[in-house]
Design a protein around this motif. Structure first.
Motif, PDB file in Angstrom:
ATOM      1  N   HIS A   1     -34.417 -15.775 -23.789  1.00  0.00           N
ATOM      2  CA  HIS A   1     -34.087 -15.762 -22.365  1.00  0.00           C
ATOM      3  C   HIS A   1     -32.904 -16.696 -22.100  1.00  0.00           C
ATOM      4  O   HIS A   1     -31.988 -16.357 -21.358  1.00  0.00           O
ATOM      5  CB  HIS A   1     -35.323 -16.213 -21.582  1.00  0.00           C
ATOM      6  CG  HIS A   1     -35.123 -16.334 -20.098  1.00  0.00           C
ATOM      7  ND1 HIS A   1     -34.783 -17.528 -19.508  1.00  0.00           N
ATOM      8  CD2 HIS A   1     -35.217 -15.426 -19.099  1.00  0.00           C
ATOM      9  CE1 HIS A   1     -34.687 -17.345 -18.192  1.00  0.00           C
ATOM     10  NE2 HIS A   1     -34.946 -16.077 -17.919  1.00  0.00           N
TER      11      HIS A   1
ATOM     12  N   ALA B   1     -29.416 -15.469 -23.092  1.00  0.00           N
ATOM     13  CA  ALA B   1     -28.961 -14.244 -22.410  1.00  0.00           C
ATOM     14  C   ALA B   1     -27.893 -14.533 -21.361  1.00  0.00           C
ATOM     15  O   ALA B   1     -26.894 -13.800 -21.264  1.00  0.00           O
ATOM     16  CB  ALA B   1     -30.155 -13.539 -21.774  1.00  0.00           C
TER      17      ALA B   1
ATOM     18  N   LEU C   1     -26.102  -5.563 -22.189  1.00  0.00           N
ATOM     19  CA  LEU C   1     -27.537  -5.487 -22.520  1.00  0.00           C
ATOM     20  C   LEU C   1     -28.155  -4.098 -22.302  1.00  0.00           C
ATOM     21  O   LEU C   1     -29.108  -3.728 -22.975  1.00  0.00           O
ATOM     22  CB  LEU C   1     -28.348  -6.532 -21.748  1.00  0.00           C
ATOM     23  CG  LEU C   1     -27.894  -7.979 -21.934  1.00  0.00           C
ATOM     24  CD1 LEU C   1     -28.739  -8.904 -21.066  1.00  0.00           C
ATOM     25  CD2 LEU C   1     -27.977  -8.429 -23.380  1.00  0.00           C
ATOM     26  N   PHE C   2     -27.646  -3.340 -21.337  1.00  0.00           N
ATOM     27  CA  PHE C   2     -28.157  -1.975 -21.086  1.00  0.00           C
ATOM     28  C   PHE C   2     -26.993  -0.988 -21.184  1.00  0.00           C
ATOM     29  O   PHE C   2     -25.855  -1.335 -20.840  1.00  0.00           O
ATOM     30  CB  PHE C   2     -28.787  -1.894 -19.694  1.00  0.00           C
ATOM     31  CG  PHE C   2     -29.968  -2.813 -19.534  1.00  0.00           C
ATOM     32  CD1 PHE C   2     -31.235  -2.417 -19.925  1.00  0.00           C
ATOM     33  CD2 PHE C   2     -29.802  -4.100 -19.029  1.00  0.00           C
ATOM     34  CE1 PHE C   2     -32.323  -3.279 -19.797  1.00  0.00           C
ATOM     35  CE2 PHE C   2     -30.874  -4.965 -18.909  1.00  0.00           C
ATOM     36  CZ  PHE C   2     -32.144  -4.550 -19.287  1.00  0.00           C
TER      37      PHE C   2
ATOM     38  N   ALA D   1     -32.234   0.019 -22.657  1.00  0.00           N
ATOM     39  CA  ALA D   1     -31.971  -1.246 -23.350  1.00  0.00           C
ATOM     40  C   ALA D   1     -31.067  -1.019 -24.554  1.00  0.00           C
ATOM     41  O   ALA D   1     -31.248  -0.069 -25.318  1.00  0.00           O
ATOM     42  CB  ALA D   1     -33.290  -1.843 -23.809  1.00  0.00           C
TER      43      ALA D   1
ATOM     44  N   LEU E   1     -29.094  -4.179 -25.861  1.00  0.00           N
ATOM     45  CA  LEU E   1     -28.996  -5.548 -26.365  1.00  0.00           C
ATOM     46  C   LEU E   1     -27.640  -5.882 -26.980  1.00  0.00           C
ATOM     47  O   LEU E   1     -26.902  -6.685 -26.439  1.00  0.00           O
ATOM     48  CB  LEU E   1     -30.126  -5.870 -27.370  1.00  0.00           C
ATOM     49  CG  LEU E   1     -30.229  -7.322 -27.824  1.00  0.00           C
ATOM     50  CD1 LEU E   1     -30.488  -8.266 -26.679  1.00  0.00           C
ATOM     51  CD2 LEU E   1     -31.340  -7.487 -28.861  1.00  0.00           C
TER      52      LEU E   1
ATOM     53  N   LYS F   1     -31.410  -7.658 -13.627  1.00  0.00           N
ATOM     54  CA  LYS F   1     -32.052  -6.465 -14.194  1.00  0.00           C
ATOM     55  C   LYS F   1     -32.818  -6.831 -15.484  1.00  0.00           C
ATOM     56  O   LYS F   1     -33.936  -6.368 -15.706  1.00  0.00           O
ATOM     57  CB  LYS F   1     -30.990  -5.406 -14.507  1.00  0.00           C
ATOM     58  CG  LYS F   1     -31.585  -4.130 -15.065  1.00  0.00           C
ATOM     59  CD  LYS F   1     -30.574  -3.045 -15.273  1.00  0.00           C
ATOM     60  CE  LYS F   1     -31.292  -1.833 -15.865  1.00  0.00           C
ATOM     61  NZ  LYS F   1     -30.412  -0.730 -16.143  1.00  0.00           N
ATOM     62  N   TYR F   2     -32.185  -7.665 -16.286  1.00  0.00           N
ATOM     63  CA  TYR F   2     -32.797  -8.064 -17.569  1.00  0.00           C
ATOM     64  C   TYR F   2     -34.116  -8.802 -17.309  1.00  0.00           C
ATOM     65  O   TYR F   2     -35.113  -8.580 -17.993  1.00  0.00           O
ATOM     66  CB  TYR F   2     -31.818  -8.955 -18.319  1.00  0.00           C
ATOM     67  CG  TYR F   2     -32.126  -9.171 -19.794  1.00  0.00           C
ATOM     68  CD1 TYR F   2     -32.878  -8.265 -20.532  1.00  0.00           C
ATOM     69  CD2 TYR F   2     -31.624 -10.286 -20.468  1.00  0.00           C
ATOM     70  CE1 TYR F   2     -33.129  -8.461 -21.882  1.00  0.00           C
ATOM     71  CE2 TYR F   2     -31.872 -10.503 -21.813  1.00  0.00           C
ATOM     72  CZ  TYR F   2     -32.628  -9.590 -22.511  1.00  0.00           C
ATOM     73  OH  TYR F   2     -32.886  -9.794 -23.848  1.00  0.00           O
ATOM     74  N   GLN F   3     -34.114  -9.676 -16.315  1.00  0.00           N
ATOM     75  CA  GLN F   3     -35.321 -10.435 -16.003  1.00  0.00           C
ATOM     76  C   GLN F   3     -36.466  -9.508 -15.570  1.00  0.00           C
ATOM     77  O   GLN F   3     -37.622  -9.749 -15.881  1.00  0.00           O
ATOM     78  CB  GLN F   3     -35.029 -11.471 -14.913  1.00  0.00           C
ATOM     79  CG  GLN F   3     -36.236 -12.259 -14.431  1.00  0.00           C
ATOM     80  CD  GLN F   3     -36.951 -12.977 -15.562  1.00  0.00           C
ATOM     81  OE1 GLN F   3     -36.348 -13.318 -16.580  1.00  0.00           O
ATOM     82  NE2 GLN F   3     -38.248 -13.190 -15.388  1.00  0.00           N
TER      83      GLN F   3
ATOM     84  N   TYR G   1     -36.772  -6.346 -16.440  1.00  0.00           N
ATOM     85  CA  TYR G   1     -36.988  -5.245 -17.391  1.00  0.00           C
ATOM     86  C   TYR G   1     -38.339  -5.414 -18.100  1.00  0.00           C
ATOM     87  O   TYR G   1     -38.674  -6.494 -18.594  1.00  0.00           O
ATOM     88  CB  TYR G   1     -35.840  -5.213 -18.404  1.00  0.00           C
ATOM     89  CG  TYR G   1     -35.945  -4.094 -19.402  1.00  0.00           C
ATOM     90  CD1 TYR G   1     -36.020  -2.769 -18.978  1.00  0.00           C
ATOM     91  CD2 TYR G   1     -35.975  -4.355 -20.766  1.00  0.00           C
ATOM     92  CE1 TYR G   1     -36.127  -1.739 -19.902  1.00  0.00           C
ATOM     93  CE2 TYR G   1     -36.069  -3.331 -21.692  1.00  0.00           C
ATOM     94  CZ  TYR G   1     -36.149  -2.028 -21.253  1.00  0.00           C
ATOM     95  OH  TYR G   1     -36.269  -1.009 -22.158  1.00  0.00           O
TER      96      TYR G   1
ATOM     97  N   ASN H   1     -38.408  -6.797 -21.703  1.00  0.00           N
ATOM     98  CA  ASN H   1     -37.447  -7.868 -22.004  1.00  0.00           C
ATOM     99  C   ASN H   1     -37.984  -8.854 -23.047  1.00  0.00           C
ATOM    100  O   ASN H   1     -37.227  -9.420 -23.814  1.00  0.00           O
ATOM    101  CB  ASN H   1     -36.992  -8.604 -20.725  1.00  0.00           C
ATOM    102  CG  ASN H   1     -38.119  -9.288 -19.991  1.00  0.00           C
ATOM    103  OD1 ASN H   1     -39.227  -9.410 -20.502  1.00  0.00           O
ATOM    104  ND2 ASN H   1     -37.836  -9.728 -18.773  1.00  0.00           N
TER     105      ASN H   1
END
Lengths: 428, 322
Positions: free
Chosen positions: A194, A197, A207-208, A214, A216, A381-383, A385, A388
Motif C-alpha cells: 500500500h 503505491a 495500476l489498471f 487490474a 499493476l 480507485k486502488y484503495q 479495489y 487490492n
C-alpha cells in the motif's frame, strides 16, 4: 430436626432453580454484540468510552470489545467469517476484500444521513459498482506521506525541500543530512504494498488497464521500482525494512524515526499519535507533502472502517451500534481523541479540536488533511479495489526479492504480472 | 467405598453383558476402543482426508461446496518446473525456493545438531565438575518458547544489536547479520540448533549411560586408544539411539516454522522461507487464500517425510538385525 432440614434443602433447591431461570431469562433478553477491534494507539479504549454511553441509553444491548492485534484482523478474521464464526462487528482495513460478508445497514439507519456524511467512502465497502447498500462507517481516513526530522536538517545545515520537491531531491537532501549528522538511515518506507503505491502513481503508474481491470505493472511502475531498488543498493533507503523481512509480513520504521536515527520516513497519518507521544521534546519533526514524480504528488488514501457482518444474530442491534458511532458528536469525539483525519463530511467541514494533541501532532494532522484533496483518482480507485490486497502482497514479495538480489527488477515485474494473473483467476 | 464401586460396576454390567451377547467376546474390544477411535478419527484422520479433498479443489473459498474440483491441477502447478535446481524456471518459484531452503536447512541442522549433541553428551558423560549444572544449562533453551528464542537472537544480531556492539568495541566493522541472505540463513540454522540441541543431548546421554561399563574396562585392559574406544565401542553401541535422534530431528526439522518465521519472517527476500511458511502464507496470510495449493504443498511435504522416515526405520531395523 430431619424433616426441617429436608424442607430447608427443598426450599434452597427451589430458590436456586428460580435464580437460574431468572438468570437464563435475563441472558436471553440482553443482546450481546461482539466487536473485534485493533488499535494503533487508543482507538479501542475510545470506542469503549462511546459504547459505555451507548449501553447507558440502550440497556438491552451490550457491546463486548475483543482487543486483538492488527495481524488477527488481517489473517484470522477472514477465516472466521468464511467459516461463519466471526464477530458481529469489526474494525477492518481490507474494505473491499471482505465486502461479501458485510451487513447492509440501509433497512435500519437513516440513509440520507449516511449518504450525506459517508458518501465519499461508501463505494469502498460495496460489493460492486451497482450496489447501493450502506455497509460501514469509515472511522479513520488515513493518507500516506512523509515525516521529516527537522532537527537533523537544522544540524546539518541543509534546507528542507519544498512541497513540490520530487523524490530525487528528497533523496539527495536526506543523504546529505545523514552524512553530515552521522545517523544510520537517510530514508525509509514501511514494508507495505500500500505504501509504495502512492510514489509509484506519482511516477505515472496506472495500476489498471483501459478496461478498468487490474494490471499493476506498467513502464512507470517499473521505473519507480527500479529507482526504489537502487536506493536500497546505494544506502539511501534503510535496507532493514524491505530487505530485512520476507513473505507478506509488514514492517515499519517507526522505531528508527523515533530514536532519531532516520532523516525521512514515508509512512502515514496513523503514526501521528505514536510519534507525538514517543518523541515529545526530543527533536522537532513535521509532516511534509508527498514527493512528486512525472505523474503528480500523491499519497495513498486508506484507513479503517467499522462494519457489521451479515452472519450476526442481532442485525438490528449491530446497526444501532454503528449508527450511534456514526452520529456527529460521537464521531467527532472518536476523531479528536484518536488523532485521526475524519471521513465524516460533517465533522470534516470544521477544524477538529484534537484532544491532548501536541503542536507537532496538530501540524501533522493538518498537513495530512491538506493532502486529501490532491489524492490521485487512481489511488482512490486502488484503495477501493476489491482485490487490492492481492496486488499489495505481490508487490511486497517481488520488490523485496529484487532488493535483496534474488531477482532482477525485470524478472520481479514479470513474476508480479504472472502472480496477478493467477490471483485473479483464483478469485473468479 | 468398595460398595460404591460395586454399585457403579453393576450399572455397567447389564449393558456390557447385553453387548457381549450380541457382538461376541472377540468384537467387544471395539466397544472399549471406540472412544479413542472416534477422537482419532475426528482430530487425525478427518483433517488428513479434508486436506486431500482441499488439494483437489480450487478457488479462494473456504467452504467445500463453493470450491471447484480441479483434480491434480494444484500438484501439477507446484511440480511445473524446467529445472528443479533453479527455482526461477519453475511456475511456483517461491515453492521451490522453500523446498531448496528446507532441504539445506535439514541437512545442515541435522548434521551439525547431531554432531554437537554427541560431543556435548560425551563431555557431560564424563566425570567433570558441576556436571549437573552444565546438563541444566544445555537443556535450558529447550524450555524456551520458539518466539522467545527468535527474539533473543534478533536482539543479538540486529544492526545495533549485541554482536555488532561487541565488534564495534573491538574496533571492527559491524556486519549486517540479518540483511545478508547467507548470514540470515546461517543464523536461522544456528538458532534452531541452539534451541533444540539440549533435547537430543539428553537422549544421547541416556544412550551413553546405557552402554555397559565392563566393555570400556575390557578396552582399557587391551590398551585401546580413546579414539579406537569411541569408534569401535561407543559409536556402534550408540547407533540405535542415534537413529532415533535422527528420525526425531528430521521430523522436527521439516516442521520448522515458528522460530525462523519470528526471527527473519522468511527473508531477506525468500532466503529463509521454509516449506511450512510457504504453506501458511499461501493458505492463510496471503491474498487470495489458495487453500488448494497450500494443501497440495503440505501433502507433498508429508509424502517426502514418510519416505525419509521409512528409509530411516529400514536402516534402524537393518542395524538391529546386525
Amino acid at each position: 430436626m430431619k424433616p426441617t432440614i429436608s424442607k430447608m434443602k427443598g426450599a434452597l433447591a427451589l430458590g436456586a432453580l428460580a435464580v437460574s431461570f431468572g438468570a437464563v431469562s435475563t441472558g436471553a433478553s440482553a443482546q450481546e454484540v461482539r466487536f473485534m477491534c485493533s488499535s494503533d494507539g487508543n482507538e479501542c479504549d475510545t470506542y469503549r468510552e462511546i459504547f459505555d454511553k451507548f449501553e447507558a441509553a440502550n440497556d438491552d444491548i451490550t457491546v463486548l470489545i475483543e482487543d486483538v492485534p492488527y495481524k488477527a484482523i488481517l489473517e484470522n478474521l477472514p477465516i472466521q467469517l468464511a467459516a461463519g464464526t466471526g464477530p458481529d462487528i469489526a474494525k477492518v482495513t481490507d474494505l473491499g476484500g471482505l465486502s461479501q460478508y458485510y451487513l447492509d445497514l440501509s433497512p435500519y439507519v437513516d440513509g440520507a444521513y449516511w449518504d450525506a456524511n459517508f458518501g465519499a467512502t461508501q463505494p469502498w465497502y460495496r460489493k460492486s459498482a451497482d450496489d447501493a447498500g450502506i455497509y460501514g462507517m469509515h472511522s479513520q481516513l488515513t493518507v500516506t506521506g512523509p515525516f521529516v526530522n527537522l532537527t537533523l536538517f537544522e544540524q546539518a545545515g541543509v534546507e528542507v525541500p519544498g512541497n513540490d520537491a520530487d523524490w530525487d531531491t528528497w533523496a539527495a537532501a536526506a543523504n546529505q543530512v545523514a552524512k553530515a549528522t552521522g545517523v544510520t538511515y537517510p530514508m525509509a518506507m514501511d514494508r507495505s504494498g500500500h505504501r509504495i503505491a502512492g510514489p509509484a502513481i506519482s511516477y505515472g503508474a496506472q495500476l489498471f488497464d483501459d478496461n478498468g481491470d487490474a494490471m499493476l505493472v506498467d513502464d512507470a511502475f517499473t521505473a519507480y521500482v527500479e529507482k526504489f531498488v537502487s536506493w536500497h543498493n546505494d544506502g539511501t533507503m534503510a535496507r532493514d525494512v524491505w530487505g530485512g523481512s520476507g513473505g507478506s509480513s509488514y514492517q515499519d520504521a517507526k522505531a528508527e524515526f523515533i530514536s532519531g536515527d532516520l532523516v525521512y520516513y514515508f509512512s502515514g497519518s496513523w503514526q501521528i499519535q505514536k510519534m507525538s507521544e514517543s518523541i515529545g521534546d526530543d527533536f522537532d519533526w513535521k509532516v511534509v507533502g508527498s514527493p512528486c514524480g512525472t505523474g503528480g504528488c500523491t499519497g495513498m488514501p486508506g484507513g479503517a472502517g467499522v462494519v457489521g457482518f451479515e452472519q450476526t444474530e442481532h442485525p438490528e442491534a449491530v446497526a444501532k451500534v454503528l449508527d450511534f458511532l456514526a452520529q456527529q458528536d460521537n464521531y467527532n469525539y472518536l476523531t479528536a481523541k484518536t488523532l485521526n483525519i475524519p471521513a465524516h463530511a460533517g465533522v470534516a467541514s470544521a477544524p477538529v479540536d484534537y484532544i491532548d494533541a501536541s503542536p507537532a501532532a496538530s501540524q501533522a494532522l493538518n498537513a495530512f488533511a491538506a493532502q486529501v484533496a490532491g489524492i490521485s483518482p487512481i489511488a482512490i480507485k486502488y484503495q477501493g479495489y476489491k482485490h487490492n490486497r492481492a496486488m499489495f502482497n505481490i508487490t511486497l514479495q517481488r520488490v523485496s526479492q529484487a532488493i535483496v538480489g534474488e531477482l532482477t527488477v525485470e524478472e520481479a515485474m514479470e513474476r508480479a504480472k504472472s502472480d496477478l494473473a493467477e490471483a485473479m483467476a483464483a478469485t473468479e | 467405598m468398595l460398595g460404591l464401586l460395586t454399585s457403579i460396576m453393576r450399572v455397567f454390567e447389564i449393558p456390557m453383558a447385553f453387548l457381549q451377547r450380541i457382538l461376541g467376546i472377540k468384537h467387544l474390544a471395539w466397544v472399549f476402543l471406540a472412544p479413542n477411535l472416534i477422537l482419532f478419527f475426528l482430530f487425525a484422520f478427518l483433517p488428513v482426508f479434508l486436506n486431500v479433498v482441499y488439494a483437489l479443489t480450487g478457488g479462494d473459498q473456504i467452504l467445500l461446496r463453493d470450491r471447484a474440483f480441479v483434480g491434480a491441477d494444484n500438484f501439477a502447478v507446484l511440480a511445473s518446473c524446467d529445472n528443479y535446481l533453479d527455482p526461477n524456471t519453475c511456475q511456483k518459484d517461491l515453492f521451490w525456493r522453500a523446498v531448496h531452503n528446507t532441504g539445506w536447512f535439514i541437512v545442515l541442522q541435522i548434521g551439525f545438531m547431531i554432531g554437537f549433541s554427541l560431543l556435548t553428551a560425551l563431555v557431560l558423560n564424563r566425570d567433570i565438575r558441576a556436571r549437573g549444572f552444565f546438563r541444566s544449562v544445555f537443556f535450558f533453551p529447550v524450555l524456551l518458547s520458539p518466539v522467545v528464542v527468535a527474539l533473543i537472537w534478533k536482539w543479538i544480531l540486529q544492526r545495533h544489536g549485541l554482536m555488532n556492539a561487541g565488534l564495534d568495541a573491538m574496533g571492527l566493522e559491524p556486519v549486517l547479520w540479518m540483511l545478508e541472505r547467507e548470514w540470515t540463513f546461517f543464523w536461522s540454522v544456528f538458532l534452531s540448533i541452539w534451541a533444540h540441541m539440549g533435547f537430543y543431548t539428553l537422549i544421547l546421554l541416556a544412550g551413553l549411560q546405557a552402554i555397559p561399563r565392563d566393555v570400556y574396562e575390557a578396552a582399557l585392559m587391551d590398551a585401546a586408544t580413546p579414539f579406537r574406544t569411541f569408534s569401535r565401542i561407543t559409536l556402534p553401541l550408540l547407533m540405535p539411539t542415534m537413529l532415533v535422534v535422527m528420525v526425531l530431528a528430521l521430523i522436527k526439522g521439516v516442521q520448522t516454522f515458528d522460530e525462523v518465521y519470528a526471527f527473519s519472517g522468511g527473508g531477506p527476500g525468500s532466503a529463509t522461507t521454509l516449506l511450512i511458511q510457504y504453506v501458511y502464507e499461501t493458505g492463510f496470510a496471503g491474498a487470495p487464500r489458495l487453500f488448494g495449493l497450500a494443501s497440495a504443498a503440505s501433502i507433498m511435504l508429508a509424502l517426502v517425510l514418510v519416505v525419509l522416515t521409512g528409509l530411516q526405520l529400514w536402516a534402524t531395523r537393518k542395524n538391529a538385525d546386525g
